[in-house]
Structures are given as C-alpha cells and as structure tokens.
Design an enzyme around this catalytic site. Structure first.
Site, short mmCIF file in Angstrom:
data_model
loop_
_atom_site.label_atom_id
_atom_site.label_comp_id
_atom_site.label_asym_id
_atom_site.label_seq_id
_atom_site.Cartn_x
_atom_site.Cartn_y
_atom_site.Cartn_z
N TYR A 116 0.87 -1.06 0.02
CA TYR A 116 -0.03 0.13 -0.16
C TYR A 116 0.88 1.30 0.03
CZ TYR A 116 0.72 0.59 5.11
OH TYR A 116 0.98 0.58 6.41
N CYS A 117 0.26 2.28 -0.53
CA CYS A 117 0.80 3.66 -0.35
C CYS A 117 -0.33 4.77 -0.20
CB CYS A 117 1.57 3.96 -1.90
SG CYS A 117 0.64 4.17 -3.21
N ARG A 118 -0.03 5.99 -0.40
CA ARG A 118 -0.93 6.86 -0.26
C ARG A 118 -2.40 6.86 -1.33
NH1 ARG A 118 -1.67 11.51 -3.03
NH2 ARG A 118 -2.84 13.21 -1.92
#
Length: 100
Positions: A62-64
C-alpha cells in the site's frame, strides 16, 4: 489482483497470515499507517532479496493512493512473486472508509 480497504481491514481483524508492506516514504509512514513493514518503493529493487522467502506468500502493498504500490506490485510480480495484492486507493481510501 487488488484488495479493497474493507477486505484488508477484515484480514487484519481476523489476524490472517500475510505480509503487509508500506511503500511510502518514512514521514508518510510515521504520520499514519496500518502496521505495514516500511519499504519505500524506490528501495524495493535493492531489498527484493530480503523478501525472497515470501515469493509464494500473500503480500499486500500500500501507499498513499495506490500508484506507487501498483509499481511495487508489478516489480515484485516480474521477479517471481506469485500473490501480490495492491490496496485499491491506498491510505486515502482507507481513511475515507474508516476515519471519515
């Protein structure tokens, strides 16, 4: 294959056995995270060997927003990882769903 914030939360709540990786930068991770191991996306090529024993494990990245984790997902799949899932919408979608 991707995973939604709701599906990820259910996995976390159940205590499922999977690898959770946050590919954002350290300052983003410190500000808010859901417990993933921090491996910034630009360091994944250098650290891929650290994950070698997880090639067949379920991995959620996951990231932003889902863009950087999508790059990480494609890189890992190209290096033989068979079950890498990208969090759809990233932490923005997670916060909309559960913090909003």
């Amino acid at each position: 294959m991707d995973i939604t914030p709701k599906q990820l939360k259910e996995k976390l709540d159940r205590g499922d056995d999977f690898v959770l990786i946050d590919v954002r930068e350290p300052n983003e991770h410190e500000a808010f995270n859901v417990g993933g191991q921090l491996i910034p996306v630009n360091t994944i090529p250098a650290r891929i060997s650290d994950l070698e024993d997880k090639k067949d494990a379920e991995i959620v990245v996951y990231c932003r927003s889902g863009a950087r984790s999508g790059m990480a997902q494609r890189f890992m799949q190209g290096n033989g990882f068979t079950n890498v899932r990208n969090l759809t919408g990233g932490m923005l979608a997670w916060q909309d769903e559960f913090e909003g």
